[in-house]
Design an enzyme around this catalytic site. Structure first.
Site, PDB file in Angstrom:
ATOM      1  N   GLY A 165       0.802  -1.220   0.000  1.00  0.00           N
ATOM      2  CA  GLY A 165       0.000   0.000   0.000  1.00  0.00           C
ATOM      3  C   GLY A 165       0.835   1.270   0.000  1.00  0.00           C
ATOM      4  N   SER A 197       4.484   4.771  -4.446  1.00  0.00           N
ATOM      5  CA  SER A 197       4.867   6.155  -4.716  1.00  0.00           C
ATOM      6  C   SER A 197       4.854   6.978  -3.431  1.00  0.00           C
ATOM      7  CB  SER A 197       3.896   6.768  -5.735  1.00  0.00           C
ATOM      8  OG  SER A 197       4.066   6.155  -6.988  1.00  0.00           O
ATOM      9  N   THR A 217      14.298  -5.915  -4.562  1.00  0.00           N
ATOM     10  CA  THR A 217      15.300  -6.421  -5.503  1.00  0.00           C
ATOM     11  C   THR A 217      16.250  -7.386  -4.796  1.00  0.00           C
ATOM     12  OG1 THR A 217      15.183  -4.359  -6.729  1.00  0.00           O
ATOM     13  CG2 THR A 217      17.125  -5.724  -7.109  1.00  0.00           C
ATOM     14  N   GLY A 268      11.707  -3.942 -37.829  1.00  0.00           N
ATOM     15  CA  GLY A 268      10.442  -4.401 -38.397  1.00  0.00           C
ATOM     16  C   GLY A 268       9.957  -5.649 -37.685  1.00  0.00           C
ATOM     17  N   GLU A 274      12.427   2.998  -8.505  1.00  0.00           N
ATOM     18  CA  GLU A 274      13.160   4.159  -7.966  1.00  0.00           C
ATOM     19  C   GLU A 274      12.366   5.453  -8.165  1.00  0.00           C
ATOM     20  OE1 GLU A 274      15.635   2.311  -7.008  1.00  0.00           O
ATOM     21  OE2 GLU A 274      16.866   3.715  -5.876  1.00  0.00           O
ATOM     22  N   GLY A 275      11.020   5.317  -8.093  1.00  0.00           N
ATOM     23  CA  GLY A 275      10.135   6.463  -8.313  1.00  0.00           C
ATOM     24  C   GLY A 275       9.683   6.519  -9.752  1.00  0.00           C
ATOM     25  N   THR A 276       8.370   6.415  -9.981  1.00  0.00           N
ATOM     26  CA  THR A 276       7.848   6.442 -11.352  1.00  0.00           C
ATOM     27  C   THR A 276       8.136   7.798 -11.989  1.00  0.00           C
ATOM     28  OG1 THR A 276       5.737   7.312 -10.614  1.00  0.00           O
ATOM     29  CG2 THR A 276       5.930   4.906 -10.728  1.00  0.00           C
TER      30      THR A 276
END
Lengths: 381, 335
Positions: A129, A132, A158, A335, A359-361
């Site tokens: 929750g 960001s 990670t 292509g 790492e922050g949008t």
């Protein structure tokens, strides 16, 4: 302004390029298919000196500075973005402990991060929750007779499957939002530290990303990093540095995809002679050059001890978005071939997409930037 | 121009939507992971008339016109783009080459050589990126003014399947005809190559529209439910504008695809496919972005939709040799 890298920084870049060519590149496709933690790559990274680029020599690092770090990450990411993220996070964990740790914590942990004893280090900040908005986190630590007991669930961690050390952020008081958050150093093998199953992701399959549960994890008082309730600024510092890393990584992926397209075009005269192809390559060259300069600007300011929060956000948002675009242009040059695994461009496309998120949008970067910009307008001084 | 479906067609589209919800969409992620569609799917598609979309009813087909057919493809794409692509490829030539039992594939050949030997033709051809090359019963190979219906089991047919970025569950790959001997009746004459390409582009456009529409609904629902900073992220203007842009592009793309289907104009089809693919790529990417880290995982369909949309863009551009065909048409009309 002179961001020309020093001879020492170039040396690190070349060492990274060598390690990328000899170790990462040959294994990258297989790693993408098989997935899992890149054990062999990480072990070789310790030998190549890629685990503590911006860490003092006394603690086992290269002491080469943030510019060298950025240059190295870009080289690594051209070969294998997945391994790069595991290495980048390890570098940042070592930096954060070097910056905020007391001398015991530094000598206890940093050499183990730079020589590979811990495998890698990892950050545990996000929660289901609280992405960001890390101020919305719920994980807690309460005081006990022997120190602290940590309880809570983290997400998107990670290397959590294999990390030997975590920097974990939790609430240590009832103060709302960002206040009342502290950072702790927790060993990966501590009882009650339980990683979840690795997420199946679009790309970067050669790095593990999992949930991470802390079930009544007991740690001593020495686990507290810096002051109690003052951990949020550590997270922000880690993110600022991390954003230089992600920007550098995205740049590397974009460069690698563009190079595949360039070679393909040169081998096919009807493509090389087409403006649709030429302009795509010209646009990629333009935007990736700009990304390179923005990333270097942020790294250089960090090296010089100047504020770089703003510049890191700019570099991260710009480089990730332009690298994603460059990767798409590369697919278009290829292509229908671009839709197949006959070239690595499709892996680069899948790998680069997450750089606009972790790492922050891009949205969070713009929030950070806008906040600063509006403040500046409000204060004519 | 009238792009509304008739009552019967609308009912059929509704039934395809139900089929998709019940039997396709729940498996789409697993098929993507397995990089294959299950064999049983053909029977299901056949049962619902989806393997004879354009075949007249009196010949046992579903008897749809191009507009209704595009609506069916769009609806299937909302459940799974790989299935929609398979159905679009199979129905490409309508009643001209139809097969109720087996799939019909398609290959644009870069080089074709044919020589006649008595009652037979002997063909050499190379298709770098064929549709359904390893699973179709018959593959239509077209190029340089020639076209053949080639049974896949013919001696000299060498088909392979690519591992792909998008449309992973669909059968895509190179197809080579190495001195394949067929009866002269295998040659399709007359063959309208422009019409075949136009039909494929309408199909691709319809698939892209289906992807955009799925992405919009999913992103909207998520934005309304996901809370950050103490409020649903749908209350942030930056998120609202992403959704507004996607909705706007979706309307434009859908109208263009329907116009192309209704008119059969190859240039309108190229415009529609390229626009629809652009909208889908951007829209699926923004929908993924709205989902944050969740969007990057394969627990959610966003990353698959983005990959599938990316395929539409690459394939549409190739079929028309990019925007060149559109540009030539513009020049011819206005210069």
């Amino acid at each position: 302004m002179d961001w020309t890298p020093t001879a020492g920084e170039r040396e690190v870049e070349q060492a990274a390029a060598r390690y990328a060519r000899e170790v990462l590149a040959p294994a990258a496709e297989r790693l993408d298919r098989v997935g899992g933690f890149p054990h062999a790559n990480v072990a070789a990274a310790a030998k190549a000196g890629m685990l503590g680029i911006n860490v003092p020599r006394a603690l086992g690092g290269r002491e080469a500075g943030p510019v060298a770090y950025s240059l190295a990450i870009t080289e690594l990411a051209q070969a294998c973005a997945a391994t790069t993220v595991a290495l980048a996070v390890n570098n940042m964990v070592a930096e954060v402990i070097t910056t905020f740790g007391n001398s015991d914590q530094k000598t206890e942990h940093v050499p183990r991060l730079t020589d590979g004893t811990y495998g890698v280090g990892s950050f545990a900040l996000s929660e289901p929750g609280a992405g960001s908005d890390p101020g919305g986190m719920r994980a807690r630590a309460r005081r006990s007779d022997r120190g602290w007991v940590i309880e809570g669930s983290k997400l998107w961690i990670t290397s959590a499957t294999d990390a030997g050390l975590f920097v974990v952020w939790v609430r240590t008081s009832d103060a709302p939002g960002a206040r009342g958050i502290s950072a702790f150093l927790v060993r990966g093998d501590a009882p009650g530290v339980v990683p979840g199953k690795p997420e199946h992701k679009m790309g970067q399959n050669g790095s593990t990303t999992t949930a991470l549960d802390f079930n009544e994890v007991e740690v001593g008082p020495e686990a507290l990093l810096d002051e109690c309730n003052r951990g949020f600024r550590i997270a922000m510092m880690a993110l600022d540095g991390g954003r230089i890393g992600v920007g550098s990584q995205a740049l590397g992926i974009g460069l690698a995809a563009t190079e595949i397209a360039r070679r393909h075009a040169i081998e096919h005269p009807e493509l090389a002679g087409s403006e649709a192809v030429q302009w795509r390559l010209a646009d990629a060259a333009t935007t990736l050059d700009a990304a390179r300069l923005l990333v270097l600007q942020a790294a250089w300011r960090k090296r010089e001890g100047l504020a770089f929060t703003r510049e890191a956000s700019i570099a991260k948002a710009f480089a990730s978005e332009k690298a994603f675009a460059a990767t798409q242009r590369a697919l278009e040059v290829l292509g229908e071939l671009g839709n197949t695994r006959r070239t690595a461009a499709e892996r680069h496309f899948r790998d680069v997409r997450v750089t606009m998120i972790y790492e922050g949008t891009s949205e969070v970067q713009r929030i950070v930037l806008a906040r600063g910009i509006m403040r500046r307008f409000g204060d004519p001084a | 121009m009238e792009f509304e479906l008739g009552e019967d067609d609308r009912l059929l589209v509704d039934s395809v939507a139900e089929l998709g919800r019940q039997h396709i969409e729940p498996h789409a992620a697993a098929w993507d992971e397995a990089r294959a569609l299950p064999r049983e799917l053909s029977a299901l598609l056949r049962e619902h008339g989806l393997l004879a979309l354009r075949v007249p009813a009196e010949r046992g087909g579903t008897g749809l016109d191009a507009l209704a057919s595009a609506a069916v493809i769009e609806t299937l794409a909302r459940a799974d783009a790989s299935v929609a692509l398979t159905v679009a490829a199979h129905n490409l030539l309508g009643a001209a080459v139809s097969d109720a039992e087996h799939l019909v594939g398609w290959g644009s050949a870069t080089q074709v050589q044919m020589r006649r030997e008595g009652e037979d033709v002997v063909i050499d051809a190379m298709c770098q990126h064929a549709l359904l090359p390893t699973t179709a019963g018959t593959i239509v190979v077209a190029g340089e003014g020639l076209a053949f219906a080639v049974p896949r089991e013919s001696s000299g047919v060498i088909a392979d399947r690519d591992e792909t970025l998008g449309m992973r569950a669909a059968d895509l790959g190179p197809l080579r005809l190495h001195t394949v001997r067929l009866p002269a009746t295998a040659e399709l004459r007359p063959f309208d190559a422009d019409a075949a390409v136009a039909a494929m582009l309408v199909g691709l456009g319809a698939i892209a529209v289906g992807l955009s529409s799925s992405a919009l609904l999913r992103a909207r629902d998520y934005a309304l439910q996901r809370q950050q900073f103490g409020q649903p992220i749908a209350t942030f203007q930056a998120i609202q504008w992403k959704l507004a842009d996607l909705a706007t592009g979706l309307d434009a793309a859908r109208l263009m695809v329907r116009k192309a289907a209704a008119t059969g104009d190859p240039i309108a089809a190229a415009r529609a496919a390229i626009k629809a693919a652009d909208v889908a790529i951007r829209g699926c990417s923004e929908a993924l972005q709205i989902h944050g880290g969740f969007g990057y995982t394969r627990e959610y369909p966003l990353e698959r939709w983005l990959r599938d949309a990316r395929f539409c863009g690459l394939f549409a551009n190739h079929l028309t040799t990019g925007r060149t065909a559109i540009a030539h048409a513009i020049a011819a009309r206005f210069c």
